[in-house]
Design an enzyme around this catalytic site. Structure first.
Site, PDB file in Angstrom:
ATOM      1  N   HIS A 265       0.815  -1.216   0.000  1.00  0.00           N
ATOM      2  CA  HIS A 265       0.000   0.000   0.000  1.00  0.00           C
ATOM      3  C   HIS A 265       0.852   1.272   0.000  1.00  0.00           C
ATOM      4  O   HIS A 265       0.411   2.322  -0.470  1.00  0.00           O
ATOM      5  CB  HIS A 265      -0.935   0.012   1.205  1.00  0.00           C
ATOM      6  CG  HIS A 265      -1.981  -1.062   1.140  1.00  0.00           C
ATOM      7  ND1 HIS A 265      -2.805  -1.364   2.196  1.00  0.00           N
ATOM      8  CD2 HIS A 265      -2.324  -1.925   0.149  1.00  0.00           C
ATOM      9  CE1 HIS A 265      -3.614  -2.350   1.863  1.00  0.00           C
ATOM     10  NE2 HIS A 265      -3.337  -2.713   0.625  1.00  0.00           N
TER      11      HIS A 265
ATOM     12  N   PHE B  73      -1.197  -8.207   4.912  1.00  0.00           N
ATOM     13  CA  PHE B  73       0.158  -7.653   4.827  1.00  0.00           C
ATOM     14  C   PHE B  73       0.222  -6.307   4.117  1.00  0.00           C
ATOM     15  O   PHE B  73       1.210  -5.992   3.443  1.00  0.00           O
ATOM     16  CB  PHE B  73       1.097  -8.657   4.151  1.00  0.00           C
ATOM     17  CG  PHE B  73       0.882 -10.072   4.597  1.00  0.00           C
ATOM     18  CD1 PHE B  73       0.892 -10.391   5.940  1.00  0.00           C
ATOM     19  CD2 PHE B  73       0.608 -11.079   3.687  1.00  0.00           C
ATOM     20  CE1 PHE B  73       0.663 -11.692   6.369  1.00  0.00           C
ATOM     21  CE2 PHE B  73       0.379 -12.376   4.099  1.00  0.00           C
ATOM     22  CZ  PHE B  73       0.404 -12.686   5.443  1.00  0.00           C
ATOM     23  N   CYS B  74      -0.813  -5.485   4.273  1.00  0.00           N
ATOM     24  CA  CYS B  74      -0.871  -4.174   3.623  1.00  0.00           C
ATOM     25  C   CYS B  74      -0.598  -4.273   2.132  1.00  0.00           C
ATOM     26  O   CYS B  74       0.022  -3.397   1.524  1.00  0.00           O
ATOM     27  CB  CYS B  74       0.103  -3.203   4.293  1.00  0.00           C
ATOM     28  SG  CYS B  74      -0.337  -2.834   6.002  1.00  0.00           S
ATOM     29  N   ALA B  75      -1.085  -5.374   1.560  1.00  0.00           N
ATOM     30  CA  ALA B  75      -1.022  -5.589   0.115  1.00  0.00           C
ATOM     31  C   ALA B  75      -2.301  -6.324  -0.272  1.00  0.00           C
ATOM     32  O   ALA B  75      -2.276  -7.409  -0.851  1.00  0.00           O
ATOM     33  CB  ALA B  75       0.212  -6.388  -0.265  1.00  0.00           C
TER      34      ALA B  75
END
Length: 463
Positions: free
Chosen positions: A139, A385-387
Site C-alpha cells: 500500500h 500484509f498491507c497488500a
C-alpha cells in the site's frame, strides 16, 4: 566525526565479528529473549517477522550507544556537539549514497520510512504526471499518488509478463507528458524478486521514470541505483536492521528541487523575509534540506548508516547464500505438509528473499499464527500484509472480499481470507526456522493444544 567518537564507536563494535563464510547469523538484539508458553515453561523467542520489522543488529545498537553522549542538534548549532552531530548526519548521507551506489548527481533525503519517502515523491511529481503501479504493490507504493493520473496494472504471472504488461501500458500513454513507474524490488508477500532492471529499461524507452520500493530488497540483496538504472529508490531503516523511525529517498534531484518542500518549516528554508504588504517571501534550499524540515532524527539516520556499513562488511554474497539455505529449509519443510499452500506469483523456481506466505487447509490464518506464538514461541504475521489486492489475487477471492491488514473477525476453525507470513534474514538462527517447520507439521497433524477465542479482531489464547 571526531576522533573521540570514532574511537568510541570502534570500541563498542569491536567484539562483533563476522565469519566471511557467514555460517552463523549476524548478532541481533533480542536473540536471547525468552517468552512464556501457554502450555507451561519458556522458550527462546523465534522472531520470524522480519518483513514487518527486522531486529536491530547488535553492531548498530553499539554504534548508536557510543554516539549517544555526543548527541546534539544538527545544522544550526555552533557548539561542539552540534558540529559533531552535523558532521555525523552528513557523513551518514554519504554512507547511504555509497550503499545504494548512487550517481554523483543524486540526492539522499532522510525521511521517516518507505511510506514517507513515497508520499514525498508523490507530492513532488508534476501535476500532469501519469503513474503506473502494479496491483501487487504494498500500500505504501499503491496509494500515495492521489494527485496524479494513476493506471493500476494487473498482477503478472511471470517476470517477462510484468515487463510486457508495463510496455503495453506505457505505449498507450500520452507521449508528451511526464510519467512515473513505481515497482517493488522484492514482494513483501511472496518474497519473489521483480525484474527491476528490465522494467527500468522499459520505462526509460517510453520516456518514463521509475522509483524502486526497496523496503524488502535492500535488507537481503545489494541495491545499485546505477546498475538497475532506476531514478529513485526508497527503503526503511526498521527493515534494514536499524532501530528508530527513519527512511531514505535517494535519486534524481530535478523534480525534488522544482517542487515546493514536502514540509514547510525550519531547515527547509534558506531565507525568509517580510514583504511590505505584510506577507513573507521564502527562498527554499536547493539541497536535500529542502525536504527535511524540522529537527531531523539524527540517531535514526546514524543507525541506518551503521546498518549499511555492517551489511557491506558482512558481505552480501555470503548473506544471500546463507539466506537461500534458510529459504530451502522452510520451503522444503512446508512442501512435506499437503495441507499447506505456499502463495506465489512467479512459481516455485522464482528467485526470492526470506519472505514466504502460505495458507493451511482447515485453519483460520489468525488461529494458526496465534498457536505458533502461544504454544511454540514463534512470531509470524497473519493478514493481508498491507497488500490487499495482491493477497486476494493469490487466494483467488473477489476484489471486494472482506479482509484487513490484521486478523479478520473469524473464529478458530472458520475459513479466513487472510494468509500467514514467515520472514527471516541475516540474524535468523537455523534453529528458529527448524522449530517453525516442526511446529507447522505438529499443528497440522495434531491440532492446537490450547483453546483460542477472537478478541478485538485477534485470535488469542482463551484464559
Amino acid at each position: 566525526m571526531s576522533a573521540t567518537l570514532n574511537a568510541a564507536a570502534s570500541t563498542a563494535s569491536a567484539d562483533v565479528t563476522v565469519d566471511p563464510a557467514c555460517a552463523e547469523p549476524l548478532p541481533v538484539l533480542g536473540r536471547d529473549v525468552t517468552v512464556p508458553l501457554v502450555t507451561g515453561g519458556e522458550v527462546t523467542y523465534a522472531a520470524l517477522d522480519y518483513a514487518a520489522s527486522a531486529p536491530a543488529l547488535q553492531r548498530v545498537w553499539d554504534d548508536v550507544a557510543a554516539y549517544a553522549p555526543y548527541y546534539g542538534s544538527v545544522h544550526r548549532g555552533a557548539g561542539y556537539l552540534s558540529q559533531l552531530s552535523t558532521d555525523l548526519f552528513e557523513q551518514s548521507r554519504v554512507t547511504v549514497a555509497e550503499f545504494l551506489d548512487c550517481r554523483p548527481s543524486d540526492q539522499v533525503i532522510f525521511t521517516r520510512s518507505t511510506t514517507d519517502s513515497l508520499n514525498l515523491l508523490a507530492a513532488v511529481v508534476p501535476a500532469d504526471c501519469q503513474v503506473f503501479v502494479f496491483e501487487t504493490e504494498h500500500h505504501a507504493s499503491l496509494l500515495p499518488w492521489k494527485d496524479a493520473q494513476v493506471t493500476y496494472l494487473n498482477a503478472p504471472r511471470t517476470p517477462a509478463q510484468a515487463v510486457e504488461t508495463l510496455e503495453r501500458a506505457l505505449a498507450g500513454r500520452d507521449p508528451y507528458g511526464p510519467a512515473l513507474v513505481c515497482v517493488t524490488g522484492a514482494s513483501n508477500v511472496t518474497g519473489e524478486l521483480w525484474p527491476v532492471k528490465e522494467l527500468a529499461a522499459a520505462a526509460h524507452a517510453h520516456g518514463a521514470r521509475i522509483v524502486l520500493d526497496a523496503a524488502q530488497l535492500a535488507p537481503h540483496h545489494p541495491v545499485s541505483v546505477q546498475e538497475l538504472d532506476v531514478d529513485w529508490v526508497a527503503f526503511s531503516g526498521h527493515k534494514l536492521y536499524a532501530p528508530f523511525g527513519s527512511g531514505v529517498l535517494a535519486g534524481r534531484s530535478d523534480w525534488l528541487q522544482e517542487a515546493e518542500p514536502y514540509l514547510a518549516g525550519g531547515g527547509a528554508s534558506r531565507k525568509v523575509a517580510r514583504r511590505e504588504d505584510g506577507g513573507v517571501d521564502v527562498e527554499w534550499h536547493t539541497t536535500a534540506a529542502r525536504h527535511e524540515a524540522g529537527s531531523p532524527n539524527v540517531i535514526g539516520v546514524y543507525s541506518i548508516a551503521s546498518a549499511c556499513k555492517a551489511l557491506n562488511e558482512a558481505g552480501f554474497e555470503s548473506l544471500v547464500a546463507r539466506e537461500r539455505q534458510l529459504i530451502a529449509k522452510v520451503r522444503d519443510g512446508l512442501a512435506d505438509v499437503p495441507a499447506v499452500r505456499i502463495l506465489s506469483l512467479f512459481g516455485d523456481d522464482a528467485p526470492r528473499v526470506g519472505v514466504i506466505s502460505f495458507v493451511v487447509d482447515g485453519w483460520n490464518s489468525s488461529h494458526f499464527a496465534a498457536a505458533l506464538s502461544a504454544e511454540y514461541g514463534i512470531g509470524v504475521r497473519d493478514g493481508l500484509f498491507c497488500a490487499h489486492p495482491l493477497v486476494r489475487t493469490l487466494l483467488g477471492s473477489e476484489p471486494q472480499a472482506q479482509g484487513e491488514c490484521g486478523a479478520p473477525e473469524a473464529a478458530p476453525g472458520e475459513r479466513s481470507l487472510n494468509a500467514i507470513r514467515v520472514s527471516f534474514g541475516a540474524g535468523t538462527p537455523d534453529e528458529h526456522v527448524e522449530r517453525f517447520v516442526r511446529a507447522v507439521k505438529e499443528l497440522v497433524s495434531d491440532g492446537a493444544k490450547w483453546q483460542y477465542r477472537t478478541e478485538e479482531g485477534r485470535c488469542v489464547p482463551a484464559v
